[in-house]
Design a protein around this motif. Structure first.
Motif, PDB file in Angstrom:
ATOM      1  N   HIS A  58       0.824  -1.210   0.000  1.00  0.00           N
ATOM      2  CA  HIS A  58       0.000   0.000   0.000  1.00  0.00           C
ATOM      3  C   HIS A  58       0.859   1.260   0.000  1.00  0.00           C
ATOM      4  CE1 HIS A  58      -3.284  -2.750   1.119  1.00  0.00           C
ATOM      5  NE2 HIS A  58      -4.102  -1.791   0.741  1.00  0.00           N
ATOM      6  N   PHE A  59       2.036   1.207   0.627  1.00  0.00           N
ATOM      7  CA  PHE A  59       2.894   2.387   0.650  1.00  0.00           C
ATOM      8  C   PHE A  59       3.396   2.720  -0.744  1.00  0.00           C
ATOM      9  CE2 PHE A  59       3.294   1.005   5.130  1.00  0.00           C
ATOM     10  CZ  PHE A  59       2.929   2.182   5.745  1.00  0.00           C
ATOM     11  N   ALA A  60       3.707   1.702  -1.531  1.00  0.00           N
ATOM     12  CA  ALA A  60       4.125   1.941  -2.912  1.00  0.00           C
ATOM     13  C   ALA A  60       2.954   2.444  -3.754  1.00  0.00           C
ATOM     14  CB  ALA A  60       4.704   0.665  -3.517  1.00  0.00           C
ATOM     15  N   THR A  61       1.803   1.823  -3.582  1.00  0.00           N
ATOM     16  CA  THR A  61       0.620   2.189  -4.363  1.00  0.00           C
ATOM     17  C   THR A  61       0.237   3.641  -4.154  1.00  0.00           C
ATOM     18  OG1 THR A  61      -0.220  -0.077  -4.229  1.00  0.00           O
ATOM     19  CG2 THR A  61      -1.813   1.650  -4.773  1.00  0.00           C
ATOM     20  N   HIS A  62       0.387   4.129  -2.926  1.00  0.00           N
ATOM     21  CA  HIS A  62      -0.044   5.492  -2.603  1.00  0.00           C
ATOM     22  C   HIS A  62       1.096   6.506  -2.644  1.00  0.00           C
ATOM     23  CE1 HIS A  62      -4.133   4.292  -1.675  1.00  0.00           C
ATOM     24  NE2 HIS A  62      -3.650   3.271  -0.976  1.00  0.00           N
ATOM     25  N   GLU A  66       7.952   6.562  -3.551  1.00  0.00           N
ATOM     26  CA  GLU A  66       8.412   7.548  -4.531  1.00  0.00           C
ATOM     27  C   GLU A  66       8.768   8.871  -3.853  1.00  0.00           C
ATOM     28  OE1 GLU A  66       6.704   9.888  -8.494  1.00  0.00           O
ATOM     29  OE2 GLU A  66       5.568   8.225  -7.605  1.00  0.00           O
ATOM     30  N   TRP A  67       7.919   9.317  -2.924  1.00  0.00           N
ATOM     31  CA  TRP A  67       8.192  10.576  -2.225  1.00  0.00           C
ATOM     32  C   TRP A  67       9.446  10.465  -1.359  1.00  0.00           C
ATOM     33  CZ3 TRP A  67       2.464  10.542  -0.339  1.00  0.00           C
ATOM     34  CH2 TRP A  67       1.630  10.865  -1.421  1.00  0.00           C
ATOM     35  N   THR A  68       9.609   9.320  -0.720  1.00  0.00           N
ATOM     36  CA  THR A  68      10.780   9.128   0.138  1.00  0.00           C
ATOM     37  C   THR A  68      12.058   9.123  -0.690  1.00  0.00           C
ATOM     38  OG1 THR A  68       9.464   7.857   1.721  1.00  0.00           O
ATOM     39  CG2 THR A  68      11.856   7.622   1.846  1.00  0.00           C
ATOM     40  N   GLU A  76      18.114   4.066   3.003  1.00  0.00           N
ATOM     41  CA  GLU A  76      17.706   2.672   2.925  1.00  0.00           C
ATOM     42  C   GLU A  76      16.226   2.624   3.294  1.00  0.00           C
ATOM     43  OE1 GLU A  76      18.932  -1.625   4.891  1.00  0.00           O
ATOM     44  OE2 GLU A  76      19.045   0.190   6.116  1.00  0.00           O
ATOM     45  N   ILE A  77      15.431   1.922   2.489  1.00  0.00           N
ATOM     46  CA  ILE A  77      13.989   1.881   2.713  1.00  0.00           C
ATOM     47  C   ILE A  77      13.561   0.443   2.962  1.00  0.00           C
ATOM     48  CG2 ILE A  77      11.713   2.431   1.791  1.00  0.00           C
ATOM     49  CD1 ILE A  77      13.037   4.495  -0.021  1.00  0.00           C
ATOM     50  N   LEU A  78      12.936   0.220   4.114  1.00  0.00           N
ATOM     51  CA  LEU A  78      12.459  -1.105   4.503  1.00  0.00           C
ATOM     52  C   LEU A  78      10.970  -1.029   4.825  1.00  0.00           C
ATOM     53  CD1 LEU A  78      15.240  -2.103   7.077  1.00  0.00           C
ATOM     54  CD2 LEU A  78      15.195  -2.645   4.625  1.00  0.00           C
ATOM     55  N   SER A  79      10.310  -2.165   4.775  1.00  0.00           N
ATOM     56  CA  SER A  79       8.941  -2.255   5.272  1.00  0.00           C
ATOM     57  C   SER A  79       8.812  -3.500   6.138  1.00  0.00           C
ATOM     58  CB  SER A  79       7.933  -2.306   4.107  1.00  0.00           C
ATOM     59  OG  SER A  79       8.176  -3.415   3.271  1.00  0.00           O
ATOM     60  N   ILE A  80       7.895  -3.438   7.069  1.00  0.00           N
ATOM     61  CA  ILE A  80       7.651  -4.534   8.009  1.00  0.00           C
ATOM     62  C   ILE A  80       6.241  -5.054   7.756  1.00  0.00           C
ATOM     63  CG2 ILE A  80       7.543  -5.222  10.423  1.00  0.00           C
ATOM     64  CD1 ILE A  80      10.310  -4.305   9.673  1.00  0.00           C
ATOM     65  N   PRO A  81       6.078  -6.291   7.292  1.00  0.00           N
ATOM     66  CA  PRO A  81       4.735  -6.827   7.035  1.00  0.00           C
ATOM     67  C   PRO A  81       4.029  -7.247   8.325  1.00  0.00           C
ATOM     68  CG  PRO A  81       6.378  -8.477   6.500  1.00  0.00           C
ATOM     69  CD  PRO A  81       7.146  -7.226   6.883  1.00  0.00           C
TER      70      PRO A  81
END
Length: 202
Positions: A58-62, A66-68, A76-81
């Motif tokens: 959802h972060f990519a979709t919205h 891209e903004w980051t 470095e960009i991470l996500s936690i599911p």
């Protein structure tokens, strides 16, 4: 109202917050990380924590990724599911700290329960900053207590709130002690807007 928080007027973050009333299941196994962008020499690590019912996608979709990338090209960009049972675990902050290893200079970005998880965890990092969008903070009674005390710092200085969501004390306390490191946004008509409004009293 007095506030050193940098309030972001965001009216489009309502739909993801319904999950705040989900059943209180818990999960305690190790958290995993998903690498959205690797940087050889990163100036910081940005960690995205989804809300209840959301996924890291959802972060990519919205547009968040891209903004980051545009704002911090060497991050470095991470996500936690993480899921609702993860956030319901009182030990979630320690699990997140373990999942991120020895990283410092961390920005924790969370929506709804992810925002609450970010605020609960921030104190475990030396210099973490938090972007919390309509964070879920443990219950409306706590929000009313904070508003009545004119800010979380006043409430903790008095007697410290106690209710059924004690592990959210960490979120309120971090905001009271480090208001300059919290960036808060919420939709004007969010069903849990009162929590963000109470948090912004710092």
């Amino acid at each position: 109202m007095h506030s050193s928080l940098q309030n972001l007027s965001i009216c489009a973050v309502c739909a993801a917050f319904i999950g705040a009333c989900s059943p209180a299941l818990t999960r305690t196994e190790a958290l995993s990380t998903e690498t959205e962008r690797q940087a050889e020499r990163s100036s910081c690590t940005v960690v995205f924590l989804p809300g209840a019912g959301d996924t890291p996608e959802h972060f990519a979709t919205h547009g968040f990724l891209e903004w980051t990338e545009a704002a911090v090209p060497d991050a470095e960009i991470l996500s936690i599911p993480a899921l609702v049972p993860d956030y319901n675990d009182p030990g979630f902050p320690e699990r997140l700290r373990t999942a991120l290893g020895d990283r410092e200079h961390v920005w924790l970005v969370g929506v709804s329960m992810g925002g609450g998880g970010a605020l609960r965890s921030a104190a475990l990092f030396e210099d973490a900053n938090v972007v919390a969008l309509a964070p879920y903070l443990g219950g409306f009674r706590r929000a009313r207590h904070v508003r009545g005390a004119e800010g979380a710092s006043q409430l903790f200085n008095a007697q410290g709130p106690r209710d059924e969501d004690l592990h959210y004390d960490r979120a309120w306390r971090f905001t009271a002690e480090h208001p300059d490191r919290v960036f808060l946004g919420w939709g004007r008509y969010d069903i849990i807007a009162s929590m963000s409004e109470s948090l912004s009293m710092e």
